[in-house]
Design an enzyme around this catalytic site. Structure first.
Site, PDB file in Angstrom:
ATOM      1  N   ASP A   1      -1.934  10.865  -2.597  1.00  0.00           N
ATOM      2  CA  ASP A   1      -2.295   9.819  -3.564  1.00  0.00           C
ATOM      3  C   ASP A   1      -2.541  10.387  -4.952  1.00  0.00           C
ATOM      4  OD1 ASP A   1      -3.074   8.594  -0.799  1.00  0.00           O
ATOM      5  OD2 ASP A   1      -2.772   6.958  -2.222  1.00  0.00           O
TER       6      ASP A   1
ATOM      7  N   ARG B   1       0.845  -1.197   0.000  1.00  0.00           N
ATOM      8  CA  ARG B   1       0.000   0.000   0.000  1.00  0.00           C
ATOM      9  C   ARG B   1       0.877   1.242   0.000  1.00  0.00           C
ATOM     10  NH1 ARG B   1       1.765   1.848   3.960  1.00  0.00           N
ATOM     11  NH2 ARG B   1       0.602   3.742   3.611  1.00  0.00           N
ATOM     12  N   GLY B   2       0.209   2.415  -0.173  1.00  0.00           N
ATOM     13  CA  GLY B   2       0.961   3.656  -0.329  1.00  0.00           C
ATOM     14  C   GLY B   2       1.132   3.890  -1.819  1.00  0.00           C
ATOM     15  N   ALA B   3       0.872   5.129  -2.259  1.00  0.00           N
ATOM     16  CA  ALA B   3       0.780   5.404  -3.695  1.00  0.00           C
ATOM     17  C   ALA B   3       1.998   4.930  -4.514  1.00  0.00           C
ATOM     18  CB  ALA B   3       0.495   6.889  -3.907  1.00  0.00           C
TER      19      ALA B   3
END
Ligand code: MRU
Length: 348
Positions: A240, A47-49
């Site tokens: 994001d 996860r995380g952009a």
């Protein structure tokens, strides 16, 4: 201390840290199929952009691995396109996912003219590795640029996790804190817990404390009090998707933190690579916001907390209007208002 490898490519497979198991368990997951990568992104195992962009690029390599070396290039390109669409459907908000898929697609289209299927499969892997390595350098530069903004501060508040585990290394919002530490400057950090999935408590606090940085976890509803008590000198968060006017989508709750920062006269900064900008959108209301399932809000780690039949609202992200943002730190430099003009000047 050994750096955490959020995503790694070895022996034709991708390994990711399963972030849903943190902080109790630092365990690694081998991804062998594109379906597994799709699920890993959807379930926030990775996860995380920036990290989901890198993961998607490797997801394509895994997807095309079994395509026969002697097969036709046309069939290869058709299957690649199908897998790009499939991975693009995993999460809608972080633009880095689409950026990375598009980058691999363009790369393959260009290379396909003068090579075999066997060669293009190898070159695709090299391109995914390049995306990962570039992210590492980009985040380091964001850290160096961000350190300039924060160096006269001592206490920082952040929301969600925009650290090494959301990227290949260093992170975006946490990068200036890591660069500071390398230079012997130690910030104190308040990490918002970040309901409903607790990325702040579980992941930010995990990685910062592991790096020897003093971290205090607060529930999201405590941010106003720590600000009112004068305990926060600056806020820095990741992003994001940032539109052409500077409006910024980030983890749900970020907008509230930005309003609190304004009320307490505390500078609010965003840190993001240029791949997080979506200059095709003029403003934040057009950003697609991921709606996640009821259970994430209606239960708290296995225990039901909302009666059955009661409605739940669970957007994963919100949009902070540009006017609440003091500056956006990128690898290309720091962008100050007026954002529309300055974003175009730096990135357009
Ligand atoms: O739902 P998540 O955990 O993927 O949300 C992550 C965030 O909102 C981060 O702040 C953002 O992606 C920036 S990561 C450098």
């Amino acid at each position: 201390m050994e750096r955490l490898k959020t995503i790694d490519w070895k022996n034709e497979t991708v390994t990711i840290i399963d972030q849903t198991r943190l902080p109790e368990d630092l365990s690694y997951l081998q991804i062998e199929t594109v379906e597994q990568m799709h699920e890993a992104i959807k379930q926030l195992k990775v996860r995380g952009a920036p990290a989901i962009g890198i993961a998607a690029a490797f997801g394509l390599c895994v997807a095309m691995k079994t395509f026969p070396d002697q097969g036709s290039m046309n069939d290869f390109l058709t299957l690649l396109e199908k897998n790009i669409d499939y991975l693009a459907g995993s999460r809608p908000t972080a633009v880095n996912l689409f950026w990375a898929l598009e980058r691999v697609k363009k790369f393959v289209a260009k290379e396909a003219c003068d090579c075999t299927v066997e060669q293009i499969k190898k070159r695709m892997i090299d391109e995914a590795v390049a995306i990962l390595e570039e992210d590492r350098k980009t985040c380091r530069t964001i850290g160096e640029n961000g350190f300039e903004l924060l160096k006269d501060k001592s206490s920082i508040l952040t929301h969600c996790n925009a650290g090494g585990l959301a990227t290949s290394e260093y992170g975006t919002a946490l990068a200036p804190i890591y660069i500071a530490r390398e230079r012997g400057v130690f910030f104190k950090v308040f990490a918002d817990e970040t309901r409903p999935l607790l990325q702040g408590a579980r992941i930010t606090a995990f990685e910062l404390s592991r790096a020897g940085i003093e971290t205090t976890v607060i529930c999201d509803n405590m941010a106003a009090v720590v600000m009112a008590q004068g305990l926060v000198d600056a806020v820095i968060v990741g992003a994001d998707r940032i539109t052409a006017n500077g409006d910024t989508a980030n983890k749900i709750g970020t907008y509230g933190v930005a309003l609190l920062a304004k009320a307490h006269n505390i500078p609010f900064f965003v840190a993001a690579p240029s791949s997080t900008f979506d200059l095709s959108l003029n403003s934040g209301e057009k950003i697609p916001i991921e709606q996640r399932n009821r259970e994430e809000v209606a239960a708290f780690f296995g225990k039901v907390t909302v009666s059955e039949g009661v409605k739940v609202f669970n957007p994963a992200f919100d949009v902070t209007p540009a006017e609440l943002i003091k500056a956006i730190v990128t690898e290309k430099g720091i962008i100050y208002p007026p954002f529309t003009k300055n974003i175009t000047m730096l990135l357009g």
